[in-house]
Design an enzyme around this catalytic site. Sequence first.
Site, PDB file in Angstrom:
ATOM      1  N   ASP A 123      -5.646   7.063 -13.380  1.00 38.48           N
ATOM      2  CA  ASP A 123      -4.755   6.003 -13.846  1.00 38.48           C
ATOM      3  C   ASP A 123      -5.559   5.029 -14.725  1.00 38.48           C
ATOM      4  O   ASP A 123      -6.708   4.707 -14.403  1.00 38.48           O
ATOM      5  CB  ASP A 123      -4.207   5.301 -12.593  1.00 38.48           C
ATOM      6  CG  ASP A 123      -3.139   4.273 -12.887  1.00 38.48           C
ATOM      7  OD1 ASP A 123      -2.409   4.437 -13.881  1.00 38.48           O
ATOM      8  OD2 ASP A 123      -3.018   3.312 -12.101  1.00 38.48           O
ATOM      9  N   HIS A 125       1.927  -5.298 -13.335  1.00 38.94           N
ATOM     10  CA  HIS A 125       1.190  -4.922 -12.130  1.00 38.94           C
ATOM     11  C   HIS A 125       1.143  -6.107 -11.156  1.00 38.94           C
ATOM     12  O   HIS A 125       1.213  -7.256 -11.578  1.00 38.94           O
ATOM     13  CB  HIS A 125      -0.248  -4.521 -12.483  1.00 38.94           C
ATOM     14  CG  HIS A 125      -0.330  -3.300 -13.335  1.00 38.94           C
ATOM     15  ND1 HIS A 125      -0.647  -3.345 -14.670  1.00 38.94           N
ATOM     16  CD2 HIS A 125      -0.140  -1.989 -13.042  1.00 38.94           C
ATOM     17  CE1 HIS A 125      -0.658  -2.114 -15.165  1.00 38.94           C
ATOM     18  NE2 HIS A 125      -0.344  -1.270 -14.193  1.00 38.94           N
ATOM     19  N   GLY A 126       1.021  -5.813  -9.876  1.00 42.77           N
ATOM     20  CA  GLY A 126       0.829  -6.876  -8.884  1.00 42.77           C
ATOM     21  C   GLY A 126       2.135  -7.345  -8.276  1.00 42.77           C
ATOM     22  O   GLY A 126       3.090  -6.595  -8.181  1.00 42.77           O
ATOM     23  N   ASN A 141       4.682   4.252 -10.638  1.00 41.58           N
ATOM     24  CA  ASN A 141       3.377   3.920 -10.041  1.00 41.58           C
ATOM     25  C   ASN A 141       3.495   2.833  -8.976  1.00 41.58           C
ATOM     26  O   ASN A 141       4.083   1.775  -9.235  1.00 41.58           O
ATOM     27  CB  ASN A 141       2.431   3.390 -11.127  1.00 41.58           C
ATOM     28  CG  ASN A 141       1.976   4.468 -12.088  1.00 41.58           C
ATOM     29  OD1 ASN A 141       2.418   5.606 -12.018  1.00 41.58           O
ATOM     30  ND2 ASN A 141       1.088   4.099 -12.991  1.00 41.58           N
TER      31      ASN A 141
HETATM   32  P1  13P Z   1       1.685  -2.141  -8.770  1.00 41.44           P
HETATM   33  O1  13P Z   1       0.335  -2.511  -8.291  1.00 41.44           O
HETATM   34  O2  13P Z   1       2.464  -3.297  -9.245  1.00 41.44           O
HETATM   35  O3  13P Z   1       2.432  -1.298  -7.787  1.00 41.44           O
HETATM   36  O4  13P Z   1       1.465  -1.241 -10.082  1.00 41.44           O
HETATM   37  C1  13P Z   1       0.881   0.008  -9.948  1.00 41.44           C
HETATM   38  C2  13P Z   1       0.533   0.601 -11.263  1.00 41.44           C
HETATM   39  O5  13P Z   1       1.262   0.534 -12.199  1.00 41.44           O
HETATM   40  C3  13P Z   1      -0.745   1.327 -11.346  1.00 41.44           C
HETATM   41  O6  13P Z   1      -1.007   1.737 -12.634  1.00 41.44           O
END
Ligand code: 13P
Length: 268
Positions: free
Chosen positions: A77, A172-173, A222
């Site tokens: 990733d 993300h997060g 994800n």
């Molecule tokens: P989250 O941490 O928000 O679930 O996102 C995961 C992600 O996109 C990893 O590439």
Amino acid sequence: MRDLLRQADAQKRAVGAFNVSTIEMMCGVVHAAEELQTPVILQVAQIRLATTPLPLLGRAMYEAASRAGVPVALHLDHGTTFACIQQALDLGFTSVMFDGSALEMEENIAKTRQVVQMAGRYGAAVEAEIGSLGRTESGEEVAAAYTNPEDAIAFAHETGVDALAVAIGNAHGVYAGTPTFHFEVLDAVRAGCDTPLVLHGGTGSSEANFRRCIESGVRKINIATAIFQATARAVHGVQGEDWFAMSRAVTDAVTDVVKEHINIFGRA
Ligand code: 13P
């Protein structure tokens, strides 16, 4: 990953792509996939390799995927360097992401094409990203820019990637409340190319948002933060200093989080 995305497309669902950084987490992901008899993508982000080196973690992930009772794709990733991508391919990862989203479009295209060539020698698939999420995988705040559908379509055709991550209001997060996603971006991209779309920043997106994304062609979702939070909670929830109780608690907590998401994304 290519096969899993194709199967998910035929079944109008998305494949869960779960980020891990320890053996407990990867066991939790695999248990969930086996229990629900639904393939998953096991992934690690390049930024996490600072604490868990790829030659160690990657080999463990490879074994976990190989021994699983359902198909498990192995994915790098947010790969940002060719050296790391090459290392993942050598370790047997079945797909890699090249994240050139911070680059100018032309440079993103040129570098992504190079990665497509590298991965092609291994029969591995490639994910790329166009547009910018508001927050990176490591939590750094960056300027968000929704994906421009015309750029995305041109990018998909010029690079030949197997999966394309888009920015539609996702980050993300942890979100402050339920995020507003711009589904019209997904629909516009899909009108011009049939490349499976990827939703990053899955944690906390809401069940309704997940379902609507899947309707509009998202085939890989994800999830990282939910796994890391469940892990931390599980460790804190064990009284005393029994590490092995913590280890079991982490695997069980991750299994629950992954099952919850697979049940929303759709079972095979
Ligand atoms: P989250 O941490 O928000 O679930 O996102 C995961 C992600 O996109 C990893 O590439």
